[in-house]
Design a protein around this motif. Structure first.
Motif, PDB file in Angstrom:
ATOM      1  N   ASP A 200       0.823  -1.206   0.000  1.00 39.79           N
ATOM      2  CA  ASP A 200       0.000   0.000   0.000  1.00 39.79           C
ATOM      3  C   ASP A 200       0.859   1.258   0.000  1.00 39.79           C
ATOM      4  OD1 ASP A 200      -2.403  -1.343  -0.111  1.00 39.79           O
ATOM      5  OD2 ASP A 200      -2.722  -1.338   2.059  1.00 39.79           O
ATOM      6  N   ASP A 201       2.031   1.200   0.655  1.00 43.21           N
ATOM      7  CA  ASP A 201       2.929   2.359   0.688  1.00 43.21           C
ATOM      8  C   ASP A 201       3.414   2.729  -0.711  1.00 43.21           C
ATOM      9  OD1 ASP A 201       2.734   2.502   3.447  1.00 43.21           O
ATOM     10  OD2 ASP A 201       4.507   1.259   3.772  1.00 43.21           O
ATOM     11  N   LEU A 202       3.511   1.741  -1.589  1.00 38.92           N
ATOM     12  CA  LEU A 202       4.059   1.960  -2.926  1.00 38.92           C
ATOM     13  C   LEU A 202       3.002   2.416  -3.930  1.00 38.92           C
ATOM     14  CD1 LEU A 202       6.278  -1.254  -3.181  1.00 38.92           C
ATOM     15  CD2 LEU A 202       7.081   1.082  -2.775  1.00 38.92           C
ATOM     16  N   LYS A 203       1.741   2.287  -3.588  1.00 35.31           N
ATOM     17  CA  LYS A 203       0.678   2.556  -4.564  1.00 35.31           C
ATOM     18  C   LYS A 203       0.678   4.004  -5.020  1.00 35.31           C
ATOM     19  CE  LYS A 203      -2.605  -1.082  -3.299  1.00 35.31           C
ATOM     20  NZ  LYS A 203      -3.957  -1.380  -2.765  1.00 35.31           N
ATOM     21  N   CYS A 204       0.420   4.184  -6.305  1.00 34.04           N
ATOM     22  CA  CYS A 204       0.317   5.532  -6.865  1.00 34.04           C
ATOM     23  C   CYS A 204      -0.561   5.485  -8.115  1.00 34.04           C
ATOM     24  CB  CYS A 204       1.700   6.091  -7.207  1.00 34.04           C
ATOM     25  SG  CYS A 204       2.420   5.379  -8.712  1.00 34.04           S
ATOM     26  N   GLU A 215       1.906  11.770 -40.834  1.00 36.03           N
ATOM     27  CA  GLU A 215       2.652  12.485 -41.878  1.00 36.03           C
ATOM     28  C   GLU A 215       1.788  13.494 -42.630  1.00 36.03           C
ATOM     29  OE1 GLU A 215       5.683  12.729 -42.464  1.00 36.03           O
ATOM     30  OE2 GLU A 215       6.634  11.064 -41.417  1.00 36.03           O
ATOM     31  N   ASP A 216       0.480  13.338 -42.597  1.00 31.37           N
ATOM     32  CA  ASP A 216      -0.381  14.323 -43.273  1.00 31.37           C
ATOM     33  C   ASP A 216      -0.836  15.433 -42.323  1.00 31.37           C
ATOM     34  OD1 ASP A 216      -2.258  13.097 -41.727  1.00 31.37           O
ATOM     35  OD2 ASP A 216      -3.716  12.798 -43.330  1.00 31.37           O
ATOM     36  N   SER A 217      -0.069  15.600 -41.223  1.00 37.31           N
ATOM     37  CA  SER A 217      -0.229  16.727 -40.285  1.00 37.31           C
ATOM     38  C   SER A 217      -1.466  16.636 -39.397  1.00 37.31           C
ATOM     39  CB  SER A 217      -0.250  18.061 -41.044  1.00 37.31           C
ATOM     40  OG  SER A 217       0.965  18.250 -41.741  1.00 37.31           O
ATOM     41  N   LYS A 218      -2.019  15.459 -39.234  1.00 38.20           N
ATOM     42  CA  LYS A 218      -3.079  15.283 -38.236  1.00 38.20           C
ATOM     43  C   LYS A 218      -2.434  14.969 -36.883  1.00 38.20           C
ATOM     44  CE  LYS A 218      -6.817  13.567 -41.234  1.00 38.20           C
ATOM     45  NZ  LYS A 218      -6.125  13.478 -42.530  1.00 38.20           N
ATOM     46  N   GLU A 219      -3.014  15.521 -35.829  1.00 41.35           N
ATOM     47  CA  GLU A 219      -2.505  15.271 -34.483  1.00 41.35           C
ATOM     48  C   GLU A 219      -3.649  14.884 -33.551  1.00 41.35           C
ATOM     49  OE1 GLU A 219      -0.237  18.521 -32.981  1.00 41.35           O
ATOM     50  OE2 GLU A 219       1.266  18.446 -34.583  1.00 41.35           O
ATOM     51  N   TYR A 220      -3.408  13.859 -32.732  1.00 37.54           N
ATOM     52  CA  TYR A 220      -4.396  13.362 -31.790  1.00 37.54           C
ATOM     53  C   TYR A 220      -3.749  13.274 -30.406  1.00 37.54           C
ATOM     54  CZ  TYR A 220      -6.315  11.694 -36.254  1.00 37.54           C
ATOM     55  OH  TYR A 220      -6.766  11.602 -37.541  1.00 37.54           O
ATOM     56  N   LYS A 221      -4.558  13.488 -29.370  1.00 41.73           N
ATOM     57  CA  LYS A 221      -4.005  13.504 -28.015  1.00 41.73           C
ATOM     58  C   LYS A 221      -4.956  12.822 -27.050  1.00 41.73           C
ATOM     59  CE  LYS A 221      -2.231  16.837 -24.596  1.00 41.73           C
ATOM     60  NZ  LYS A 221      -2.009  18.289 -24.333  1.00 41.73           N
ATOM     61  N   THR A 222      -4.378  12.094 -26.087  1.00 41.07           N
ATOM     62  CA  THR A 222      -5.169  11.473 -25.037  1.00 41.07           C
ATOM     63  C   THR A 222      -4.417  11.560 -23.722  1.00 41.07           C
ATOM     64  OG1 THR A 222      -6.400   9.470 -24.405  1.00 41.07           O
ATOM     65  CG2 THR A 222      -4.204   9.138 -25.312  1.00 41.07           C
ATOM     66  N   ASN A 223      -5.132  11.330 -22.623  1.00 41.18           N
ATOM     67  CA  ASN A 223      -4.515  11.251 -21.302  1.00 41.18           C
ATOM     68  C   ASN A 223      -4.711   9.841 -20.779  1.00 41.18           C
ATOM     69  OD1 ASN A 223      -4.938  11.646 -18.045  1.00 41.18           O
ATOM     70  ND2 ASN A 223      -3.362  12.992 -18.872  1.00 41.18           N
ATOM     71  N   ILE A 224      -3.649   9.258 -20.268  1.00 42.94           N
ATOM     72  CA  ILE A 224      -3.678   7.870 -19.794  1.00 42.94           C
ATOM     73  C   ILE A 224      -3.408   7.845 -18.298  1.00 42.94           C
ATOM     74  CG2 ILE A 224      -2.561   5.602 -19.977  1.00 42.94           C
ATOM     75  CD1 ILE A 224      -1.942   6.271 -22.887  1.00 42.94           C
ATOM     76  N   ALA A 225      -4.180   7.050 -17.571  1.00 39.55           N
ATOM     77  CA  ALA A 225      -4.012   6.893 -16.126  1.00 39.55           C
ATOM     78  C   ALA A 225      -3.754   5.424 -15.802  1.00 39.55           C
ATOM     79  CB  ALA A 225      -5.250   7.394 -15.381  1.00 39.55           C
ATOM     80  N   LEU A 226      -2.725   5.166 -14.989  1.00 35.35           N
ATOM     81  CA  LEU A 226      -2.362   3.800 -14.615  1.00 35.35           C
ATOM     82  C   LEU A 226      -2.167   3.711 -13.108  1.00 35.35           C
ATOM     83  CD1 LEU A 226       0.343   3.119 -17.368  1.00 35.35           C
ATOM     84  CD2 LEU A 226      -2.043   2.384 -17.412  1.00 35.35           C
ATOM     85  N   ASP A 227      -2.679   2.627 -12.521  1.00 34.59           N
ATOM     86  CA  ASP A 227      -2.454   2.356 -11.101  1.00 34.59           C
ATOM     87  C   ASP A 227      -1.225   1.463 -10.971  1.00 34.59           C
ATOM     88  OD1 ASP A 227      -4.704   3.772 -10.081  1.00 34.59           O
ATOM     89  OD2 ASP A 227      -5.997   2.131 -10.755  1.00 34.59           O
TER      90      ASP A 227
END
Length: 256
Positions: A200-204, A215-227
């Motif tokens: 439990d002390d190590l959990k984050c 290459e055709d200049s499209k950009e996509y973004k996401t946010n990722i959460a990991l336990d």
């Protein structure tokens, strides 16, 4: 009655009301579409994340114990190697290639303030393990470029998909000191278990942004959460998990 209705439909007030109704309907439809995009994000991207694999381990770093009567003395690092698999979306009909993939904006919420958080790229050395917690490998962000063939040492992902990886390390979470003579392998597996900390002390919770450019200049973004770390590391020394349910990872267009 008909004449009255005809008269009403020709008045300025009626026309204003109709304009207001039309504008309201348009705004309502636009609001629904915006809300749907916020929930679902891009539904037809050229590439997608197919799975994420996490490998959690413990590592002992020899301490300088000159003049002390101990056989073993280690600082303990808790490492989490994160592998993100990118593949071509089979439902995307146009030709497309990966230009680059950036990982940044790391944020760690710890259960307990122990250790020192560091992030590492794949090892720059030609030989050795995939990762090494050294200064030359330490990063604040990571940028993979697309190429004809993958090359982890040089941060190249195949432009039609592959794997990108990095390490989240919690260094110096504890120390292990013993005068018992035993093998390095046994000690390595028992380091965290033999320390004075709990799982439990190590959990984050680790969060970060992942941006994909084509290459055709499209950009996509996401946010990722990991336990982190993966459950069972205290008992086993090494634990791993493969995540394939990725419904909560939503990409949004940041550039057309």
């Amino acid at each position: 009655m008909k004449d009255k209705i005809k008269y009403l439909t020709t008045t300025k007030a009626f026309h204003i009301c109709m304009i207001i109704v039309i504008i309201s309907v348009i705004m309502f439809i636009a609001g629904i579409m915006i809300l749907r995009y916020q929930v679902e994000g891009e539904t037809n991207m050229p590439f997608k994340i197919s799975k994420i694999t996490i490998v959690s381990t413990s590592e002992g770093i020899d301490k300088n114990t000159e003049g002390q009567s101990t056989n073993w003395a280690f600082d303990i690092n808790q490492n989490n190697d994160i592998y993100i698999y990118i593949e071509k979306n089979s439902e995307y009909t146009e030709k497309e290639t990966i230009k680059n993939i950036k990982i940044n904006n790391f944020n760690v919420e710890k259960a307990k303030e122990i250790g020192t958080v560091k992030f590492y790229r794949p090892n720059v050395l030609e030989s050795g393990a995939n990762f090494s917690n050294t200064v030359e490998n330490e990063i604040q962000e990571l940028n993979y470029t697309g190429g004809l063939e993958a090359d982890l040492k040089n941060l190249v992902i195949a432009n039609q998909g592959g794997v990108i990886l990095f390490r989240y390390a919690n260094n110096n979470v504890a120390e292990y000191v013993s005068d018992i003579s035993t093998s390095n392998e046994i000690i390595s597996n028992q380091l965290l278990k033999s320390s004075n900390i709990s799982e439990d002390d190590l959990k984050c919770k680790l969060t970060f942004d992942l941006s994909l450019s084509t290459e055709d200049s499209k950009e996509y973004k996401t946010n990722i959460a990991l336990d982190l770390p993966v459950e069972g590391i205290m008992e086993n020394g090494t634990s791993s998990k493969e995540i394939t349910d990725l419904d909560d990872i939503i990409f949004k267009r940041t550039k057309n």
